[in-house]
Scaffold this active site. Structure first.
Site, PDB file in Angstrom:
ATOM      1  N   SER A 103      -0.666  -0.949  -4.769  1.00 34.88           N
ATOM      2  CA  SER A 103      -1.355  -0.357  -4.332  1.00 34.88           C
ATOM      3  C   SER A 103      -1.204   1.022  -3.910  1.00 34.88           C
ATOM      4  CB  SER A 103      -2.521  -0.853  -3.922  1.00 34.88           C
ATOM      5  OG  SER A 103      -4.180  -0.230  -4.480  1.00 34.88           O
TER       6      SER A 103
ATOM      7  N   HIS B 276      -5.301   6.085  -5.572  1.00 32.59           N
ATOM      8  CA  HIS B 276      -5.709   6.888  -4.415  1.00 32.59           C
ATOM      9  C   HIS B 276      -5.657   8.225  -4.884  1.00 32.59           C
ATOM     10  CE1 HIS B 276      -3.949   3.034  -1.741  1.00 32.59           C
ATOM     11  NE2 HIS B 276      -4.225   3.121  -3.321  1.00 32.59           N
TER      12      HIS B 276
ATOM     13  N   ASN C  42       0.645  -0.933   0.345  1.00 32.93           N
ATOM     14  CA  ASN C  42      -0.049   0.085   0.217  1.00 32.93           C
ATOM     15  C   ASN C  42       1.385   0.918   0.142  1.00 32.93           C
ATOM     16  OD1 ASN C  42      -3.000   1.732   0.964  1.00 32.93           O
ATOM     17  ND2 ASN C  42      -0.754   2.550   2.286  1.00 32.93           N
ATOM     18  N   GLU C  43       1.019   2.263  -1.112  1.00 36.02           N
ATOM     19  CA  GLU C  43       1.520   3.138  -0.935  1.00 36.02           C
ATOM     20  C   GLU C  43       3.029   3.897  -1.491  1.00 36.02           C
ATOM     21  OE1 GLU C  43      -0.983   6.083   1.104  1.00 36.02           O
ATOM     22  OE2 GLU C  43      -2.464   5.985   0.266  1.00 36.02           O
ATOM     23  N   ASP C  44       3.825   2.401  -0.993  1.00 34.79           N
ATOM     24  CA  ASP C  44       4.952   2.206  -1.226  1.00 34.79           C
ATOM     25  C   ASP C  44       6.189   3.078  -2.100  1.00 34.79           C
ATOM     26  OD1 ASP C  44       4.678   0.420   1.470  1.00 34.79           O
ATOM     27  OD2 ASP C  44       5.602  -0.610   0.729  1.00 34.79           O
TER      28      ASP C  44
END
Length: 856
Positions: free
Chosen positions: A496, A514, A438-440
């Site tokens: 993501s 996102h 997530n968002e790395d």
């Protein structure tokens, strides 16, 4: 079965480092009863030694305990049958840094809470009573030690040392909840005396392109501790969803184990569908292993026959790719939400609690949940329930918002973690995609450390070198390889958000997205969501303050004003951001009650605007745009202020049979995701577009559709009305554009209705924006209550004499309304039910309640 559950009789104490471990164990002072599965802070809390982790004022008192170490000790006897053969200690989850000792012998040292461990121990037994000791070291201290060695890395949320620790990342604190850096055996511990173990049962069920048949491959892998000359009898059975046997086969393996392969073709399979699109029939695969008449191993898996494809084609009139799911060849708009662990203390999570929360998602017409990477790989209960209920699962691996290391030892630990998770979960039909993190990629891009998917992966930096995005090796090599080896039938996506074309992982035209331009900087208006839409919106959200009952739980006392609840908001600048959106859209609230209402109305309007825009962008046929919209977030882990659309629903509430408290946004989302939905949006001042969304097998198709549009003044006067038949081609599982309309007056309230004969099939009300300029007066709400056969349920009939925006009905704190947050116009009647154990009077609040505080 030869197993002994080691769940009773545990004691715990805080480790005293002034003593040796032997001296500390011998010291009778400080021992407390402990539950297993459990964590140390639950035991301390139950003993009254620390305050409740679920109350915000407790955090300063809890913080010192995050660097403490703990000793768990169990004294137990081994039944005689278990002594006569192989023996292993099965630790299904140790959180996180643990040393395991049996009778003074060190069995293992662990550092990954997501891994299960099988530890041979037969030669460590002694006569009489056994002593099992597990020493848990502080994850915070261990992370900081690694950080000193390898360097400080960038993170969003929590202590930066967390990226070196394979522990649920939200335990370090997140913007939706406080830290709880505890430790302990968070999953069961079992003494395993089986002489045969099933290492894995691989059973892919693939459906042909024309859906006419399904091929089931059965591949059990067994390990045996018996002599090679012994014979194991292995029986495989497959049962259809009605329980009828459709396959049975018995074969033999040597006592040391081995592998079997069987394959069968199922003609005209009973297809598994997402909720709302069809039923969820489940086949059963059963394995039984016998030796000399004794059952040594058993396993049952439930399987769904479905064909799932992640569709990524170049989109017409665009430079980007689509990102949407086909299930059984049907395009599915994945409206849904993000899921976080529903408790700060993971062992407290209960099956009935999870089931109720999943039912709430379905009640809002959701189709997909994303298991967010900052949490955990959820329990078998979670995925079993998603299979049964038809909720699709977008599954992150357990990484979130950080620059993780790419060192070989770290990557090897992750590979084993991922292998175990995949082998456990890959048979679930609900699970449709694995995502690396997530968002790395987003945080790497924000620090100029990522130049796109075609750039080289950097080698891990030396301690004296600048930190780099070497963690890419985990997402693009380690996890991809493990998924390819263990679950090649399912899509893998590196992160993501992520895109496989653009250097911006959050690109609008590529991959999933996102959307945090609303809420975070630059705090765009939520009316702009249509301009921010991506190919698949996997996160977007707005905070909403929960009810007074939940606030009281989170504070430990009833709040007497707005300012006192600020400690319940862990988001960066959360209260100020809430106020920004209230100021932009609503009249100012005057007290805590109207403030709660205003925040929930802003959240409901924001999420409705988003889903409306994203669902419209799904398009139809070859014109697919946005494949899904997942709200951040469905549930909450504590009674705080967050983005959740459901207030914290604790395991204790579930056990007592109490209902979930819904925020207003739950009702607005349900309307936007209805199977047949009429949408409308402003294009320019005085001009708006209308469209029709259809999804699911249950959505009715109008036979003689007509569109009626009425314009009303804020006082309720109907200034115009027109009606016309719809001649546009109707798009199933897609969007039918109904054209643009112009108003004689840009300040009118617009009622749009889809009619089929005398029946109204769908309705939407388009309000001038922002709502604070509407100037609504008291709509004179009339409530008529009627009894029903259930003494706790009332039927309520609601009418108004002037337009009413966002009527919010409330009663007792456990009241459940069948519908709420109603837009109601003169001449309309709303009929709802309310179940309220307290039979409290029904109270009504609406936009006019705020407007009345600021008369013009």
């Amino acid at each position: 079965m030869r197993e002994l559950s080691l769940s009773q009789g545990w004691l715990l104490k805080v480790r005293n480092h002034s003593l040796s471990l032997a001296e500390d164990l011998a010291d009778d002072q400080g021992w407390l009863p402990a539950s297993v599965p459990g964590i140390a802070h639950d035991a301390l809390w139950q003993a009254g030694l620390i305050p409740s982790p679920y109350e915000s004022p407790s955090l300063p008192k809890l913080t010192p305990s995050f660097e403490q170490d703990f000793i768990y000790r169990l004294r137990f006897s081994v039944p005689e049958p278990l002594r006569n053969g192989p023996l292993r200690l099965r630790c299904e989850g140790l959180d996180t840094f643990a040393e395991i000792w049996l009778n003074g012998h060190k069995l293992a040292q662990t550092d990954n809470m997501f891994c299960e461990h099988y530890l041979p121990c037969a030669d460590k037994l002694r006569e009489g009573e056994q002593e099992l000791v597990i020493v848990f070291s502080s994850a915070l201290r261990a992370g900081k030690d690694r950080q000193k060695r390898y360097g400080v890395r960038k993170v969003w949320n929590g202590d930066p040392s967390r990226v070196y620790v394979r522990k649920a990342q939200h335990h370090f604190g997140w913007d939706f909840g406080p830290p709880l850096l505890s430790s302990g055996p968070w999953r069961p511990i079992v003494l395993d005396g089986r002489s045969v173990r099933l290492l894995e049962l691989r059973c892919p069920l693939t459906v042909s392109e024309d859906l006419s048949e399904a091929t089931l491959t059965l591949h059990p892998v067994l390990h045996g501790d018996l002599p090679d000359i012994e014979v194991l009898t292995v029986t495989l059975r497959v049962l259809d969803p009605q329980g009828q046997e459709i396959f049975s086969d018995t074969d033999s393996l040597p006592g040391t184990g081995g592998q079997l392969w069987r394959s069968l073709v199922i003609k005209s399979p009973q297809l598994w569908w997402p909720v709302g699109h069809g039923p969820q029939p489940l086949y059963r695969c059963e394995l039984t292993v016998h030796h000399e008449g004794e059952v040594l191993e058993q396993k049952t898996l439930r399987l769904g026959a479905r064909r799932v494809q992640l569709q990524q084609d170049f989109v017409q009139n665009s430079d980007g790719e689509s990102f949407y799911f086909l299930v059984n060849n049907r395009p599915i708009f994945c409206g849904g939400a993000n899921w976080i662990p529903p408790e700060l203390s993971l062992p407290r999570i209960a099956r009935d609690q999870v089931a109720t929360l999943l039912d709430e998602a379905i009640a809002a017409h959701m189709t997909m949940l994303r298991v967010w990477g900052g949490g955990i790989y959820e329990s078998d209960d979670f995925y079993d329930l998603c299979d049964e209920k038809g909720l699709l699962v977008f599954q992150d691996f357990a990484f979130a918002c950080g620059l993780y290391p790419g060192h070989r030892a770290f990557a090897d630990s992750v590979a084993e973690e991922a292998r175990q998770a995949i082998v456990r979960l890959r048979h679930h039909p609900s699970l449709v995609i694995w995502a690396g993190n997530n968002e790395d990629y987003a945080i790497a891009r924000s620090n100029n450390l990522y130049d796109g998917p075609r750039s080289d992966i950097p080698a891990p930096a030396a301690p004296d070198e600048p930190v780099c995005f070497d963690g890419r090796t985990i997402y693009e090599e380690t996890l991809r390889e493990v998924c390819g080896a263990c679950d090649p039938e399912r899509s893998y996506w590196p992160g993501s958000p992520y895109g496989r074309q653009s250097s911006d992982p959050n690109d609008r035209e590529d991959g999933d997205r996102h959307i945090w331009e609303v809420w975070h900087s630059p705090q765009r208006d939520y009316q702009d969501y249509d301009a921010l839409c991506g190919r698949f919106v996997s996160e977007f959200g707005m905070q909403g303050v929960p009810s007074l009952a939940t606030l009281t739980k989170g504070l430990g006392f009833p709040p007497d004003g707005i300012s006192v609840i600020s400690g319940l908001n862990k988001g960066d600048g959360g209260p100020e951001r809430i106020q920004h959106y209230i100021d932009r859209n609503l009249p100012a609230p005057s007290d805590l009650a109207t403030y709660i209402y205003a925040t929930q109305l802003v959240q409901a309007e924001s999420l409705a605007h988003g889903i409306r825009a994203f669902r419209r962008a799904f398009g139809h046929d070859l014109m697919r745009g946005c494949g899904g919209a997942l709200v951040w977030q469905l549930d909450d882990c504590w009674p705080g202020v967050s983005w959740s659309i459901l207030e914290h629903y604790s395991a204790d509430m579930a056990k007592a049979g109490r209902p979930v408290r819904r925020k207003a946004s739950h009702y607005s989302i349900r309307r936007e995701l209805a199977p047949l939905h009429l949408g409308a949006a402003w294009q320019t001042e005085g001009r708006f577009a209308v469209w029709l969304c259809h999804s699911g097998a249950s959505a009715l198709r109008p036979e003689q559709p007509r569109l009626r549009i009425c314009g009303l003044s804020p006082s309720g006067e109907r200034l115009f009305s027109e009606e016309r038949p719809l001649s546009q081609p109707f798009h199933e599982n897609g969007v039918t554009e109904l054209g643009a309309q112009s108003l004689p007056d840009a300040k009118l309230i617009v009622l749009c209705e889809l009619l089929d004969g005398p029946n109204r099939m769908a309705k939407t009300v388009l309000w001038p924006q922002p709502l604070k300029d509407l100037g609504l007066t008291d709509p004179e709400v009339l409530l008529e209550e009627h009894e029903t056969p259930d003494p706790l349920v009332r039927r309520v009939r609601i009418t108004v004499t002037r337009p009413a925006k966002a009527l919010w009905l409330s009663a007792g704190e456990d009241a459940v309304f069948s519908d709420n947050l109603l837009d109601l116009l003169p001449g309309e009647v709303a009929e709802i039910t309310v179940k309220d154990p307290a039979l409290s009077p029904i109270r009504v609040m609406g936009l006019h309640s705020l407007a009345a505080l600021h008369p013009r």
